[in-house]
Design an enzyme around this catalytic site. Structure first.
Site, PDB file in Angstrom:
ATOM      1  CE  LYS A 181      -1.848   3.051   2.022  1.00 50.86           C
ATOM      2  NZ  LYS A 181      -1.618   4.473   1.665  1.00 50.86           N
ATOM      3  CD  GLU A 256      12.714   0.333   9.753  1.00 48.69           C
ATOM      4  OE1 GLU A 256      13.273   1.221  10.420  1.00 48.69           O
ATOM      5  OE2 GLU A 256      13.284  -0.729   9.444  1.00 48.69           O
ATOM      6  CB  CYS A 290      12.996   8.369   8.855  1.00 50.66           C
ATOM      7  SG  CYS A 290      13.979   7.311   7.803  1.00 50.66           S
ATOM      8  CD  GLU A 387      10.226  12.719  12.082  1.00 54.56           C
ATOM      9  OE1 GLU A 387       9.052  12.371  12.263  1.00 54.56           O
ATOM     10  OE2 GLU A 387      11.077  12.006  11.521  1.00 54.56           O
TER      11      GLU A 387
HETATM   12  P1  NAD Z   1       2.143   8.600   7.698  1.00 52.61           P
HETATM   13  O1  NAD Z   1       2.273   7.768   8.899  1.00 52.61           O
HETATM   14  O2  NAD Z   1       1.102   9.644   7.666  1.00 52.61           O
HETATM   15  O3  NAD Z   1       1.885   7.706   6.395  1.00 52.61           O
HETATM   16  C1  NAD Z   1       2.685   6.601   6.070  1.00 52.61           C
HETATM   17  C2  NAD Z   1       1.829   5.553   5.387  1.00 52.61           C
HETATM   18  O4  NAD Z   1       0.838   5.126   6.303  1.00 52.61           O
HETATM   19  C3  NAD Z   1       1.088   6.041   4.141  1.00 52.61           C
HETATM   20  O5  NAD Z   1       1.085   5.013   3.177  1.00 52.61           O
HETATM   21  C4  NAD Z   1      -0.315   6.271   4.664  1.00 52.61           C
HETATM   22  O6  NAD Z   1      -1.308   6.148   3.684  1.00 52.61           O
HETATM   23  C5  NAD Z   1      -0.438   5.165   5.683  1.00 52.61           C
HETATM   24  N1  NAD Z   1      -1.478   5.404   6.686  1.00 52.61           N
HETATM   25  C6  NAD Z   1      -1.973   6.596   7.120  1.00 52.61           C
HETATM   26  N2  NAD Z   1      -2.957   6.382   8.024  1.00 52.61           N
HETATM   27  C7  NAD Z   1      -3.081   5.049   8.173  1.00 52.61           C
HETATM   28  C8  NAD Z   1      -3.902   4.217   8.982  1.00 52.61           C
HETATM   29  N3  NAD Z   1      -4.820   4.722   9.791  1.00 52.61           N
HETATM   30  N4  NAD Z   1      -3.716   2.876   8.907  1.00 52.61           N
HETATM   31  C9  NAD Z   1      -2.780   2.341   8.102  1.00 52.61           C
HETATM   32  N5  NAD Z   1      -1.998   3.082   7.294  1.00 52.61           N
HETATM   33  C10 NAD Z   1      -2.135   4.412   7.331  1.00 52.61           C
HETATM   34  O7  NAD Z   1       3.575   9.193   7.521  1.00 52.61           O
HETATM   35  P2  NAD Z   1       4.081  10.217   6.448  1.00 52.61           P
HETATM   36  O8  NAD Z   1       3.663  11.590   6.815  1.00 52.61           O
HETATM   37  O9  NAD Z   1       3.702   9.727   5.097  1.00 52.61           O
HETATM   38  O10 NAD Z   1       5.671  10.035   6.589  1.00 52.61           O
HETATM   39  C11 NAD Z   1       6.382  10.781   7.489  1.00 52.61           C
HETATM   40  C12 NAD Z   1       6.798   9.990   8.698  1.00 52.61           C
HETATM   41  O11 NAD Z   1       7.398   8.757   8.308  1.00 52.61           O
HETATM   42  C13 NAD Z   1       7.872  10.696   9.486  1.00 52.61           C
HETATM   43  O12 NAD Z   1       7.605  10.601  10.857  1.00 52.61           O
HETATM   44  C14 NAD Z   1       9.143   9.937   9.139  1.00 52.61           C
HETATM   45  O13 NAD Z   1      10.160  10.049  10.060  1.00 52.61           O
HETATM   46  C15 NAD Z   1       8.641   8.573   8.972  1.00 52.61           C
HETATM   47  N6  NAD Z   1       9.556   7.782   8.128  1.00 52.61           N
HETATM   48  C16 NAD Z   1      10.341   6.831   8.725  1.00 52.61           C
HETATM   49  C17 NAD Z   1      11.246   6.090   7.985  1.00 52.61           C
HETATM   50  C18 NAD Z   1      12.109   5.045   8.633  1.00 52.61           C
HETATM   51  O14 NAD Z   1      12.688   4.236   7.917  1.00 52.61           O
HETATM   52  N7  NAD Z   1      12.252   4.993   9.943  1.00 52.61           N
HETATM   53  C19 NAD Z   1      11.349   6.307   6.621  1.00 52.61           C
HETATM   54  C20 NAD Z   1      10.536   7.269   6.038  1.00 52.61           C
HETATM   55  C21 NAD Z   1       9.634   7.995   6.816  1.00 52.61           C
END
Ligand code: NAD
Length: 485
Positions: A181, A256, A290, A387
Site C-alpha cells: 500500500k 520504521e 526519517c 521531528e
Molecule cells: P504517515 O504515517 O502519515 O503515512 C505513512 C503511510 O501510512 C502512508 O502510506 C499512509 O497512507 C499510511 N497510513 C496513514 N494512516 C493510516 C492508517 N490509519 N492505517 C494504516 N496506514 C495508514 O507518515 P508520512 O507523513 O507519510 O511520513 C512521514 C513519517 O514517516 C515521518 O515521521 C518519518 O520520520 C517517517 N519515516 C520513517 C522512515 C524510517 O525508515 N524509519 C522512513 C521514512 C519515513
C-alpha cells in the site's frame, strides 16, 4: 518562471495490481506535482474490498506457482527485476522527481538504490540457512527458515523506491507474497515497479499493489485477519494504529518511524571531513528523511568555527523545482509546508542563524520552504526535540562527553547518530552509549548502504530492515526434532 512541461508516465496510473491483473478501482485520487502544485496523475483509491482481494491473491500465490519456486528461482527473478530498474533509472528518477519533488539527482540515486536492493536480496535469497542443534542421544534437530506468508507493506511518500526495495525486496526473497500500500501523496514509482515485476515474470499474486488512503486501504491492510506480517514505515501516530490493529490478530510488525538524529562534533573533529555531512544530512530530500541529522551537537571550543561554516553553507543553499536539480526541492504538500512553517513560527528571531533562498523563477504555486539553521535553543525546546520533517537543523553546544551523550539521548527517538572525533577510545565508548539503531563514526549514513541493518529504538520503532538482517525479520524459524533412537 521555470515552467514544468506536462508529464505522462506512459501507463495507466489509476489501476491496482491484484493477482497479476491490473484492475480499475471504484474511486480515484489525484496526485499533484509539489514543484508547481499542478495535476500530475490520477491513482486508484483502493477500498477494503480491494485489499481483501489482494490478500486472497497473495494467499493463492503462496499455494500456487510462487510458493513452489525454489529460493534460487526467487533470487533470479529479483535480480532480473533489479536489472530492469537499473536500466530504467532515468525514467524512474524523472517520475519520482515529479511525484515527490525530489531534485533529479537525488531521485536517480533512489532508483539505483532500489536496483541495488533487488540485486542484494536476489543474491541473498538462497543463502539463508537454518542450523542443526546438538541435542539428546537419539535425536536429530534442525531449524528451517520459512516465510511468514502474506506480508503487508505500508510505505510513506518520502523515499518510495528505497523503502519498497528494502521491505518488499527482502520479503519476496524469503518467499512471502506481498500486498503493498503505497502513500497517497506519491505512488507512481510503486506502480512502475509492479509493472516491471509482472514483465520479468513474477508469478501472479506474488506482488500486489493497492494504492489508496491510509484510513481506508492502509487501515484495511493493517487489520486484515489473513495477513501474517506487517511492515510499516511512517509516523509515530499511524505506527501506533498499525501496531494496535496487528495486535488484534497477533501479527508481528516492523515499525520504521521517525527520528531527531544528532551529529556530534567533538573538540578533535576533522571539520573539513565533517562539513559536507553536517548540513547535507539535514537538508537532503528537503529534510523529509526519517534519519535526517536535524540536530548538530558541537563542543563549545569548536562552536564559532562550526557556526560560521554551517551559516555560510545555509546561505548558499538554493531551493527550486525538482527538475532544476538544486540543493533542495519543494516539500511534498501544502500541508507539510504549513506544519514546517508552524514549527518555525515558534523560533525566537534571535535563534535564526541562516536561511537558504528559494530561486526567483521557482513557480509561486510550488511548496517551497527556506532551509533554516537555528541556534541558541535549549535541548528540550520543541524545535530541538520534535521531528519537524523539513529542512531545519538546530545547533546545540555541549561541554563534556557526558553532556553530549545526555543531550543526544534526550529525545523520544533513537534512529541514527553521527560522531565526529579522532579519539578511538571515545568512538568505541560512544558507539555503545548512544541510543540509536545505527551509529556512524566520522561519516553520516555510510552512503546509504543497502547491506547495513537499519531501524530504531524508542519511538523510532522496532525491527530491522536492510541488510541480511531483514531476511530474518521476513521469515520465521521452525524447529524440527526427529527421534530416531
Ligand atoms: P504517515 O504515517 O502519515 O503515512 C505513512 C503511510 O501510512 C502512508 O502510506 C499512509 O497512507 C499510511 N497510513 C496513514 N494512516 C493510516 C492508517 N490509519 N492505517 C494504516 N496506514 C495508514 O507518515 P508520512 O507523513 O507519510 O511520513 C512521514 C513519517 O514517516 C515521518 O515521521 C518519518 O520520520 C517517517 N519515516 C520513517 C522512515 C524510517 O525508515 N524509519 C522512513 C521514512 C519515513
Amino acid at each position: 518562471m521555470l515552467q514544468t512541461p506536462r508529464y505522462t508516465t506512459g501507463f495507466a496510473t489509476d489501476e491496482m495490481l491484484i493477482g497479476g491483473t491490473w484492475r480499475k478501482p471504484t474511486a480515484t485520487l489525484d496526485l499533484i506535482d509539489p514543484s508547481d502544485a499542478s495535476d500530475l496523475a490520477r491513482i486508484a483509491r483502493g477500498q477494503a474490498q480491494d485489499i481483501d482481494a489482494a490478500v486472497s491473491a497473495a494467499r493463492a500465490a503462496l499455494d500456487g506457482t510462487w510458493g513452489a519456486l525454489t529460493a534460487t528461482e526467487r533470487g533470479r527473478l529479483l535480480a532480473r527485476l533489479g536489472a530492469r530498474v537499473a536500466e530504467k533509472a532515468d525514467w524512474l528518477a524523472e517520475m519520482e522527481a515529479r511525484d515527490v519533488g525530489k531534485p533529479l539527482s537525488q531521485a536517480r540515486a533512489d532508483a539505483l538504490a532500489l536496483a541495488r536492493y533487488l540485486e542484494f536480496y536476489g543474491g541473498a535469497a538462497d543463502k539463508v540457512m537454518g542450523e542443526t542443534i546438538p541435542y539428546q542421544q537419539g535425536y536429530t534437530v534442525y531449524t528451517l527458515r520459512e516465510p511468514h506468508g502474506v506480508t503487508g507493506h505500508i510505505v510513506p511518500w518520502n523515499y518510495p523506491m528505497q523503502i519498497i526495495g528494502r521491505s518488499v525486496g527482502a520479503a519476496l526473497a524469503m518467499g512471502n507474497a506481498c500486498v503493498l500500500k503505497p502513500a497517497e501523496e506519491a505512488c507512481l514509482t510503486a506502480l512502475a515497479f509492479a509493472r516491471f515485476a509482472n514483465d520479468v515474470g513474477f508469478p501472479a499474486g506474488a506482488l500486489n499493489v493497492v494504492p489508496g488512503l491510509g484510513a481506508e486501504a492502509g487501515a484495511a491492510l493493517s487489520a486484515h485477519p489473513d495477513v501474517d506480517h506487517l511492515s510499516f514505515t511512517g509516523s509515530v501516530p499511524v505506527g501506533t494504529l498499525v501496531q494496535t490493529a496487528a495486535a488484534q490478530n497477533i501479527v508481528p510488525v516492523t515499525l520504521e518511524l521517525g527520528g531527531k538524529s544528532p551529529q556530534i562534533v567533538f573538540e578533535d573533529a576533522d571539520l573539513d571531513r565533517a562539513m559536507p555531512f553536517l548540513v547535507n544530512a539535514g537538508i537532503q530530500n528537503a529534510g523529509q528523511t526519517c534519519s535526517a541529522a536535524s540536530r548538530i551537537l558541537v563542543h563549545t571550543s569548536r562552536m564559532a568555527e562550526v557556526q560560521a561554516a554551517t551559516t555560510a553553507a545555509y546561505q548558499a543553499l538554493r531551493v527550486g523545482p525538482a527538475r532544476a536539480d538544486l540543493h533542495v526541492g519543494p516539500v511534498i504538500s501544502a500541508r507539510q509546508k504549513e506544519i514546517i512553517e508552524g514549527f518555525l513560527a515558534d523560533a525566537p528571531e534571535t535563534s535564526v542563524l541562516a536561511r537558504g533562498e528559494v530561486v526567483e523563477d521557482a513557480p509561486g504555486s510550488g511548496h517551497y520552504v527556506r532551509p533554516t539553521l537555528l541556534g541558541g535553543l535549549a535541548p528540550d525546546h520543541p524545535l530541538a526535540r520534535d521531528e519537524i520533517f523539513g529542512p531545519v537543523q538546530v545547533i546545540l553546544p555541549f561541554e563534556t562527553e557526558e553532556d553530549a551523550v545526555r543531550i543526544a539521548n534526550s529525545t523520544d527517538y533513537g534512529l541514527v547518530a553521527g560522531l565526529w572525533t579522532e579519539n578511538g577510545a571515545r568512538q568505541m565508548r560512544l558507539a555503545k552509549r548512544l541510543r540509536a539503531g545505527q551509529v556512524f563514526v566520522n561519516n553520516y549514513g555510510a552512503g546509504g548502504g543497502v547491506e547495513l541493518p537499519f531501524g530504531g529504538v524508542g519511538k523510532s520503532g522496532h525491527g530491522r530492515e536492510k541488510g541480511f538482517e531483514a531476511l530474518y525479520g521476513f521469515s520465521q524459524l521452525k524447529t524440527v526434532a526427529t527421534h530416531h533412537g
